[in-house]
Design an enzyme around this catalytic site. Sequence first.
Site, short mmCIF file in Angstrom:
data_model
loop_
_atom_site.label_atom_id
_atom_site.label_comp_id
_atom_site.label_asym_id
_atom_site.label_seq_id
_atom_site.Cartn_x
_atom_site.Cartn_y
_atom_site.Cartn_z
N CYS A 36 0.84 -1.19 0.00
CA CYS A 36 0.00 0.00 0.00
C CYS A 36 0.88 1.24 0.00
O CYS A 36 2.08 1.18 0.20
CB CYS A 36 -0.89 0.04 1.25
SG CYS A 36 -1.94 -1.40 1.47
N GLY B 47 -0.20 0.33 -5.08
CA GLY B 47 -1.50 -0.31 -4.90
C GLY B 47 -2.51 0.24 -5.87
O GLY B 47 -2.65 1.46 -6.00
N ASN C 163 0.18 1.13 5.95
CA ASN C 163 0.97 0.38 4.97
C ASN C 163 1.75 -0.69 5.72
O ASN C 163 2.50 -0.39 6.64
CB ASN C 163 1.93 1.34 4.25
CG ASN C 163 3.03 0.62 3.47
OD1 ASN C 163 4.14 1.12 3.37
ND2 ASN C 163 2.72 -0.52 2.90
N GLY C 164 1.56 -1.94 5.32
CA GLY C 164 2.26 -3.04 5.97
C GLY C 164 1.30 -4.13 6.37
O GLY C 164 0.17 -4.22 5.87
N TYR D 61 12.63 -3.48 -6.22
CA TYR D 61 11.44 -3.59 -7.08
C TYR D 61 10.34 -2.59 -6.76
O TYR D 61 9.81 -1.95 -7.66
CB TYR D 61 10.89 -5.02 -6.96
CG TYR D 61 9.69 -5.31 -7.83
CD1 TYR D 61 9.84 -5.71 -9.14
CD2 TYR D 61 8.40 -5.19 -7.33
CE1 TYR D 61 8.74 -5.99 -9.95
CE2 TYR D 61 7.29 -5.46 -8.12
CZ TYR D 61 7.46 -5.86 -9.42
OH TYR D 61 6.38 -6.13 -10.21
N CYS E 1 6.62 -13.62 2.34
CA CYS E 1 6.70 -12.46 3.22
C CYS E 1 5.42 -12.34 4.02
O CYS E 1 4.33 -12.50 3.47
CB CYS E 1 6.91 -11.18 2.39
SG CYS E 1 6.92 -9.67 3.38
#
Length: 534
Positions: A45, A77, A154-155, A318, A458
Amino acid sequence: MNPSTTTKSKSVCTDQLQKEKVFPQKNYKQIQPEGENVTGLTCECGVFGAIACGEWPTQIDIGQVVCLGLVALQHRGQESAGIVTSTGKTSKNFSVHKGMGMINNLFNDDTMKKLKGNLGIGHNRYSTSAASEMVNCQPFVVHTAHGALAIAHNGELVNCESLRKEVLERGVGLSTHSDSELIAQSLCCAPLDISEHDGPNWPARIRHFMTLAPLSYSLVVMHKDKIYAVRDTYGNRPLCIGKIVPIGLGAGKPDVAPAEGYVVSSESCGFLSIGARYVRELEPGEIVEFTRNGFRTVDIVERPDYKRMAFCIFEYVYFARADSIFEGQMVYSARLQCGRQLARESPLDADIVSSVPESGTAAAHGFARESNLPFAEVLCKNRYVGRTFIQPSTRLRQLGVAKKFGALAENVEGKRIVLIDDSIVRGNTIGPIIKLLRDAGAKEVHIRIASPPLLYPCYMGINIPTREELIGNKLNPEQLAKHVGADSLAYLSVEGLVKAVQVNKAQCNPSKSGYCTACLTGDYPGGLPEDLSW
């Protein structure tokens, strides 16, 4: 535990919302959008916040600033987005607009006219721990006894059983699978050891949440006339501050210019387009408060002494846009160094170096410079292929990426090509690209990957498949080269990657530096996620 039957007192949690459903256990399975065939990595995100300085109402269109900030973060996102603004005068309500889809499909002149205010936050979403549904769109807004509270996250929370237990034991139901709702409900509940005679102590509440959930998150939290920016204690997810400066400043030094406002963002890549200049990153564990008078650090939550910082190294590889700044260096520069290091580790004779557009391009330039070989484009990307592309016939499917790439035959024919890509996940796209180049007349195609093989999933907000789906766990480089039709294939080493991203980084205390390489090594900074016990 069923929160409706708990015997605990609910008097402390005066701000709670009554929800209809409770989901008792977090599901760590990576969730893909319905109907999407994901072949590579997808990010988590993007969060953004903006606040005007000086007299309110401001002349700065905060809604527009947040919207443009989200456009710059669109790569993080694309499933849903939202913006919440506040006038700063009342805590009873915010202006909210959010929904499924891309920024340009969600926000137009009519919706922007409704997003008036002096401060605001926004969010782009790619689902990792919750389904791609309207109910999970952010920012997440809750109405508390002290007014409305908006949160963008975010996360992905890892090993937060104590946090979830505390919220549920206070009688709060959770109606979505979103970590953001759990965070919001946690902040709504004042810890027992905090005195709040003069109103809610939001920094203390945030600190309490951070002690129960060590990672992984970057947050922007808005209440009435303040924005709080929060980065987890490991610094796993990025978050930085920018300063809105006068339009005529140009390339002048922002530190001497008056501040018209401040922004906080997952990345700095959109700062210039909104008239802002990069100031700095948040430190791991830092809580920063933004008001009309500027910003200040209100607290820093320390991680255990034996734990190092764990910034996600794949932000460099990336996820991040090439013009973003991390650790004092531009992402493009770090990727260039990855290409140079790759050339040192896996040299070869060839005629040209090229890349799979676009994330492999910087590394390809680095490889070419280190190898003293010319760089030439060999692939032409069709930028108008979206998710709704028609289902091809069997013959077209066999041509693989024909719909996405074309080959520049004049640059390819008779050439020995070194093709650089940033990563290989499932390994189902590089083969068709190699075939495309051979069909265009390439004499040899050698693949070089500017990152190590992905071997582990992940659990901290990046959508990496299961170990069984990762091609690096099935085939070694020689086997993979044969599988995809390459003349040779080599990866950058883990040590080489860590070395490359530190070449141009700002000098700092080694104890305050470190990277998360869990997807490459299986060494998770917070340990493996644990199943909830109830």
